[in-house]
Design an enzyme around this catalytic site. Structure first.
Site, PDB file in Angstrom:
ATOM      1  N   ASP A 114       0.802  -1.220   0.000  1.00 40.11           N
ATOM      2  CA  ASP A 114       0.000   0.000   0.000  1.00 40.11           C
ATOM      3  C   ASP A 114       0.842   1.282   0.000  1.00 40.11           C
ATOM      4  O   ASP A 114       1.801   1.405   0.774  1.00 40.11           O
ATOM      5  CB  ASP A 114      -0.860  -0.029   1.272  1.00 40.11           C
ATOM      6  CG  ASP A 114      -1.860   1.098   1.354  1.00 40.11           C
ATOM      7  OD1 ASP A 114      -2.844   1.056   0.614  1.00 40.11           O
ATOM      8  OD2 ASP A 114      -1.641   2.020   2.168  1.00 40.11           O
ATOM      9  N   GLU A 137      13.336 -14.232   0.633  1.00 42.81           N
ATOM     10  CA  GLU A 137      13.604 -15.360   1.546  1.00 42.81           C
ATOM     11  C   GLU A 137      12.647 -16.515   1.261  1.00 42.81           C
ATOM     12  O   GLU A 137      12.885 -17.641   1.687  1.00 42.81           O
ATOM     13  CB  GLU A 137      13.410 -14.912   3.008  1.00 42.81           C
ATOM     14  CG  GLU A 137      14.414 -13.873   3.467  1.00 42.81           C
ATOM     15  CD  GLU A 137      13.995 -13.229   4.801  1.00 42.81           C
ATOM     16  OE1 GLU A 137      13.006 -13.683   5.415  1.00 42.81           O
ATOM     17  OE2 GLU A 137      14.673 -12.263   5.207  1.00 42.81           O
TER      18      GLU A 137
HETATM   19  C1  GLC Z   1      -4.101   3.143  -0.499  1.00 41.87           C
HETATM   20  C2  GLC Z   1      -5.425   2.441  -0.385  1.00 41.87           C
HETATM   21  C3  GLC Z   1      -6.459   3.418   0.078  1.00 41.87           C
HETATM   22  C4  GLC Z   1      -6.057   3.955   1.421  1.00 41.87           C
HETATM   23  C5  GLC Z   1      -4.651   4.570   1.375  1.00 41.87           C
HETATM   24  C6  GLC Z   1      -4.091   4.754   2.741  1.00 41.87           C
HETATM   25  O1  GLC Z   1      -4.065   4.045  -1.538  1.00 41.87           O
HETATM   26  O2  GLC Z   1      -5.765   1.849  -1.599  1.00 41.87           O
HETATM   27  O3  GLC Z   1      -7.728   2.827   0.158  1.00 41.87           O
HETATM   28  O4  GLC Z   1      -6.971   4.923   1.848  1.00 41.87           O
HETATM   29  O5  GLC Z   1      -3.736   3.745   0.701  1.00 41.87           O
HETATM   30  O6  GLC Z   1      -3.740   3.532   3.304  1.00 41.87           O
END
Ligand code: GLC
Ligand code: CA
Length: 538
Positions: free
Chosen positions: A211, A267
């Site tokens: 993310d 790993e």
């Molecule tokens: C990413 C996710 C989103 C979230 C953001 C913060 O872009 O897809 O839904 O709000 O990260 O974690």
């Protein structure tokens, strides 16, 4: 003519189709109106290993970890457990095993750049300036006039700094204030996140969608961002601060973080990391290690998703991606996700078949967001709860999956779904399954054709320009197979001037089409219907 040696098992993701499940909205097994892990398990026939399944290679689950749900799971309070509303760790083990039984890989979401304000690390960090975890987060003294330490804007609007009264400092949050940023300059953070990854790899997880990686590191001096001078990088979501996030995002040190994550992934053989960053493809290519293969295996290229549905724009997005993903490096395309308006609403429902063709006939890893295979639309804002669940306004793209026309849409047997059903009476998996002309049936055919064709699945790609107004044309090639793809993105029929000599064939056999076309098709004077796409084996 499938090549049994392809893909090599440890690089299974090359040319793969990934399916994104938003767990709250996929299937609710216990009638509380919220999707859960058992629900997903019960619906695996839709994805793989059953007659009429989509036939995808992997499933990616948006976060299922314990969370106060300020950002629906992207604010994690425990990285190594499952939120009670989704089930238990045992349910997750059962789901992973069931996926593997079907030959389906299983990806989780890794959120390495911020935790929840309720994570024990942050609770400790804000307890005092000498707390053990204080330096796991990014703290700063007030700037001039007791204001914020810098002018940085958060992605969701407003300052990226939140004042902590008790300890008299600000903490950094790239997203909501309930999502304090971890301090990746601290090696203890890097080690803790490595342990999180190992925990899941040991449970059989095949990889992570990582993310918001561009938020991992910030300028250590908190220098003010300059005003925006050029057109913004691709729009993410939320803030239009008119600010160039020069010092607050995508800093060069982010590469060190990615290399660290990659070393941990290495790993465990055969695991994949798919990076998320809303960046122009030039910068994204760096996140793939520029051919050194020491950063992400894959990273979302969102330029296609953000492109207007216009010939020039779509072509430019594809050409830029091809130029920056040389052979052996894979573009990763998505046309929808839980943060972006549904393609059926953004590009228009009538373009759904052509969009499916584009996603699945281009060279690349294709990521399909649950619901887009039946053409689900954004919920009308008037249907949505007020105040919204998600302050950034994304509720409309996250409504429950529409399985059947019945009340509850096969999503829930119980009470009220957490978000309303949009149009399940007329748009659902059951009815589209039974209709060979439905969008869902087209998705199945496209994925099946891709699986059966080395050229479509993992072949090289070359564009043919100037074929006709509004027609995109490209060839795919692998082993001894060559496929010609033609797609009319416009609303009028188009007569194509295909370069027959260059193609080296004057007809081709339909592998898959958005229309009813079958059999052998002559390439000379080929006329495409509006929004028609055809893949032809030469
Ligand atoms: C990413 C996710 C989103 C979230 C953001 C913060 O872009 O897809 O839904 O709000 O990260 O974690
Ligand atoms: Ca439930």
């Amino acid at each position: 003519m499938t090549d049994a040696a392809w893909p090599p098992r440890d690089r299974w993701w090359e040319g793969a189709v990934l399916y994104q499940v938003y767990p709250r909205s996929f299937a609710d097994s216990n009638g509380d109106g919220i999707g859960d892990l058992r629900g997903i398990l019960d619906r695996l026939d839709h994805l793989a290993g059953a007659d009429g399944a989509l036939g995808v290679d992997a499933v990616w689950l948006s976060p299922i970890y314990p969370s106060p749900q300020h950002d629906f799971g992207y604010d994690i309070s425990d990285y190594t457990d499952v939120a009670a509303e989704f089930g238990t760790l045992q349910d997750l083990d059962a789901l992973i095993a069931a996926c593997h039984d079907r030959g389906l890989r299983f990806l989780m979401d890794l959120v390495p750049c911020h935790t929840s304000i309720e994570h024990p690390w942050f609770l400790d960090a804000r307890s005092s300036r000498d707390a053990e975890h204080r330096d796991w987060y990014v703290w700063a003294d007030p700037g001039p006039d007791d204001g914020a330490p810098s002018n940085w804007e958060s992605v969701f609007g407003g300052s990226t700094w939140e004042w902590d009264e008790a300890t008299g400092q600000f903490y950094l949050h790239t997203f909501y204030p309930e999502q304090p940023n971890l301090n990746w300059r601290n090696p203890a953070v890097a080690e803790a996140m490595a342990d999180v990854m190992r925990f899941w790899f040991d449970r059989g997880v095949d990889g992570f969608r990582v993310d918001a990686i561009f938020a991992a590191v910030h300028d250590a001096l908190f220098r003010d961002n300059p005003p925006l001078r050029r057109a913004h990088m691709i729009p993410g979501f939320g803030s239009d601060a008119g600010q160039d996030p020069l010092w607050s995002m995508a800093r060069p040190e982010v590469h060190d973080v990615i290399r660290h994550l990659r070393r941990v992934a290495n790993e465990h053989p055969g695991r994949v990391l798919v990076g998320e960053a809303y960046l122009p493809v030039e910068e994204l290519a760096g996140y793939l290690g520029h051919g050194r293969d020491d950063e992400f295996h894959l990273a979302f290229d969102f330029e296609l998703l953000h492109s207007p549905w216009e010939h020039q724009h779509l072509t430019l997005a594809v050409e830029r991606s091809e130029a920056l993903h040389p052979r052996g490096v894979w573009p990763t395309y998505a046309i929808g996700n839980h943060d972006q308006a549904r393609p059926a609403s953004r590009w228009g429902a009538e373009r759904g078949r052509a969009a499916a063709f584009l996603l699945l006939a281009l060279r690349g890893v294709a990521v399909l967001y649950a619901g887009d295979e039946i053409g689900m639309r954004n919920a009308d804002p008037a249907m949505l709860p007020d105040p919204p669940f998600d302050r950034a306004g994304r509720d409309g793209y996250r409504t429950p999956m529409q399985w059947t026309p019945s009340p509850g849409a096969g999503f829930t047997t119980g009470g009220t779904p957490w978000l309303p059903l949009v149009d399940s009476g007329t748009r659902n998996v059951a009815e589209q399954s039974a209709d060979p002309r439905s969008l869902l049936s087209l998705y199945r055919r496209l994925i099946a054709a891709r699986r059966a064709s080395p050229a479509l699945e993992h072949g090289t790609q070359r564009s043919l320009f100037g074929v006709a107004t509004d027609v995109m044309a490209w060839t795919r090639e692998a082993d001894d197979e060559r496929v010609l793809c033609v797609l009319n993105v416009g609303d009028a029929p188009q007569s194509c001037a295909l370069p027959i000599a260059r193609i080296g064939a004057d007809s081709g056999e339909v592998l898959v089409a958005t229309s009813d076309r079958v059999g052998r098709v002559a390439l000379v004077n080929l006329v495409l219907e509006p929004l028609e796409g055809i893949a032809l084996r030469l």
